[in-house]
Design a protein around this motif. Structure first.
Motif, mmCIF file in Angstrom:
data_model
loop_
_atom_site.group_PDB
_atom_site.id
_atom_site.type_symbol
_atom_site.label_atom_id
_atom_site.label_comp_id
_atom_site.label_asym_id
_atom_site.label_seq_id
_atom_site.Cartn_x
_atom_site.Cartn_y
_atom_site.Cartn_z
ATOM 1 N N ARG A 156 17.126 8.002 -14.721
ATOM 2 C CA ARG A 156 15.846 8.709 -14.564
ATOM 3 C C ARG A 156 14.881 7.885 -13.717
ATOM 4 N NH1 ARG A 156 14.346 12.489 -18.140
ATOM 5 N NH2 ARG A 156 15.660 11.511 -19.744
ATOM 6 N N GLN A 157 14.788 6.584 -14.012
ATOM 7 C CA GLN A 157 13.880 5.717 -13.260
ATOM 8 C C GLN A 157 14.319 5.552 -11.813
ATOM 9 O OE1 GLN A 157 12.726 2.023 -15.369
ATOM 10 N NE2 GLN A 157 13.598 2.933 -17.224
ATOM 11 N N HIS A 208 29.854 1.100 -10.258
ATOM 12 C CA HIS A 208 28.931 1.524 -9.207
ATOM 13 C C HIS A 208 28.109 2.693 -9.742
ATOM 14 C CE1 HIS A 208 27.517 3.045 -5.287
ATOM 15 N NE2 HIS A 208 27.795 1.835 -4.828
ATOM 16 N N PRO A 209 26.827 2.819 -9.340
ATOM 17 C CA PRO A 209 26.020 3.957 -9.801
ATOM 18 C C PRO A 209 26.644 5.316 -9.494
ATOM 19 C CG PRO A 209 24.598 2.306 -8.813
ATOM 20 C CD PRO A 209 26.013 1.864 -8.561
ATOM 21 N N TYR A 245 18.923 1.715 -8.362
ATOM 22 C CA TYR A 245 19.726 1.544 -9.577
ATOM 23 C C TYR A 245 20.394 0.171 -9.579
ATOM 24 C CZ TYR A 245 22.116 3.347 -13.699
ATOM 25 O OH TYR A 245 22.540 3.560 -14.994
ATOM 26 N N ALA A 246 21.039 -0.170 -8.461
ATOM 27 C CA ALA A 246 21.750 -1.444 -8.376
ATOM 28 C C ALA A 246 20.791 -2.622 -8.481
ATOM 29 C CB ALA A 246 22.530 -1.508 -7.063
ATOM 30 N N ASP A 247 19.610 -2.481 -7.921
ATOM 31 C CA ASP A 247 18.640 -3.580 -7.925
ATOM 32 C C ASP A 247 18.073 -3.834 -9.320
ATOM 33 O OD1 ASP A 247 16.852 -5.504 -6.499
ATOM 34 O OD2 ASP A 247 15.303 -4.126 -7.237
ATOM 35 N N GLN A 248 17.834 -2.766 -10.100
ATOM 36 C CA GLN A 248 17.144 -2.915 -11.376
ATOM 37 C C GLN A 248 18.077 -2.981 -12.584
ATOM 38 O OE1 GLN A 248 13.737 -0.187 -11.835
ATOM 39 N NE2 GLN A 248 13.836 0.218 -9.646
#
Length: 298
Positions: A156-157, A208-209, A245-248
Motif C-alpha cells: 500500500r505504501q 522480488h516485489p 518497495y525494494a528501498d523501504q
C-alpha cells in the motif's frame, strides 16, 4: 428515491471470480501451493480441535475449493462439512454457489458455519453476520477468517509513494482491511454472543516485489476495488513501485517482506445456557465484604 441504508459496493466480485479462474495455481493439482489456504486451514484445525462440542451439521463457505478444509475435528470428534462457493466457479464437482450478499442456504439449523478468505472482499460485512446467524440453531458457532489488520501495508505504501511521484496524486490500489478492534462489534451487530477476535501475524518474504504482486493476482486479491484506476499501469509507474518497495522493505539478504495478518472472528448464537453478565445491582456481596472494612485504618 434512493433506498435508505443502501450498502455501497466496494468490490468487483465478478472480476475476482474471473481472476481466480485464470490463476494457474487453481487450475492444476500440480501447480504451486496456495499458502494462504494452507495457513487458514491449519489454523482452523487448531481452533476447532479445542472446542468440546460435537457438530452434527456444518457448512464451510469459501471463494474457491482450495479453502475446503478436510479432516477437521473438534474435541468431540470429526466434523463432516458441507461445502459451498461464494464466487461462481468452473471447478469440477457438484458444489453449490451461495452469494454472501443474499444467503439462501438449504437449512436453518446448522450448528457450525465457517467462512474462509471471503470477508475481506464483502461489501456488507454486518449484513453477512446477520444472515449467517439466521441459519444457525441456538448455541451454534460461526467462525470467520479473512485478511485483516495491517495486511499488505508495505505494498500500500509503495503504491502511494509511486503514484505521488509519478503523477502527483494517490489512487486506490490495495483494498482496505478490517481492524481487529472492529471485529467484536461486527459480531455483536450480527446478533452473536460471546464474541472472540484474534489476529495471526505473518511476515512473508519474496525474492522480488513483482513476485508478490503476481501471487496476489493469482489469489484474486490484486486490486479488487470497483473504483480502481481504469488505465493500464505504465512501465514507468510499475518501476517506481518496485523501486520504493525494494528501498523501504528489503532485508539484508535481498528478499523483500510483506505483512499478512489473518483475522479470526468467532461468535455463538444466543442460548439460555450461555454465560451472561450480571445485572447492575444484582451482586450478593459488596466489595467491602470481600476486602474487609478498611475505613478504620490509618
Amino acid at each position: 428515491m434512493a433506498q435508505k441504508n443502501q450498502v455501497k459496493k466496494l468490490f468487483d466480485r465478478e472480476l475476482i471470480a474471473k481472476r481466480l479462474q485464470k490463476a494457474s495455481i487453481f487450475q492444476t493439482a500440480s501447480g504451486p501451493d496456495n499458502f494462504i489456504a494452507d495457513l487458514m486451514i491449519n489454523d482452523l484445525k487448531d481452533r476447532l480441535s479445542t472446542i468440546t462440542r460435537k457438530f452434527e451439521k456444518a457448512l464451510l463457505l469459501a471463494p474457491h475449493p482450495d479453502f475446503f478444509a478436510q479432516n477437521i475435528k473438534s474435541a468431540e470428534g470429526p466434523i463432516n462439512f458441507d461445502y459451498a462457493l461464494t464466487l461462481p466457479s468452473d471447478a469440477k464437482g457438484d458444489v453449490p454457489f451461495y452469494d454472501p450478499a443474499r444467503l439462501d442456504l438449504p437449512h436453518n439449523d446448522y450448528d457450525l458455519i465457517v467462512s474462509l478468505a471471503d470477508l475481506h472482499m464483502m461489501d456488507d460485512v454486518p449484513g453477512f453476520f446477520v444472515q449467517a446467524q439466521r441459519y444457525l440453531r441456538p448455541d451454534g458457532l460461526c467462525v470467520v477468517a479473512a485478511l485483516g489488520g495491517d495486511s499488505l501495508t508495505e505494498l500500500r505504501q509503495a503504491w502511494l509513494n509511486a503514484d505521488v511521484a509519478h503523477s502527483g496524486g494517490a489512487y486506490a490500489r490495495v483494498a482496505p482491511f478490517i481492524d481487529i478492534r472492529d471485529g467484536g462489534a461486527l459480531l455483536q451487530r450480527g446478533g452473536f454472543a460471546l464474541p472472540v477476535t484474534d489476529l495471526e501475524h505473518y511476515v512473508v518474504r519474496y525474492g522480488h516485489p513483482i513476485a508478490l504482486m503476481e501471487e496476489l493476482r493469482q489469489f484474486g486479491a490484486s486490486n479488487p476495488l470497483l473504483e480502481r484506476p481504469q488505465n493500464f499501469v505504465s512501465r514507468g509507474l510499475l518501476a517506481k513501485v518496485v523501486e520504493f518497495y525494494a528501498d523501504q522493505f528489503t532485508d539484508e539478504d535481498g528478499r523483500c517482506r510483506a505483512t499478512l495478518d489473518l483475522l479470526w472472528l468467532m461468535g455463538w448464537t444466543p442460548h439460555e445456557s450461555q454465560q451472561k453478565p450480571l445485572r447492575p445491582g444484582s451482586a450478593t456481596k459488596s466489595l467491602k465484604d470481600v476486602l474487609g472494612d478498611k475505613s478504620g485504618e490509618n
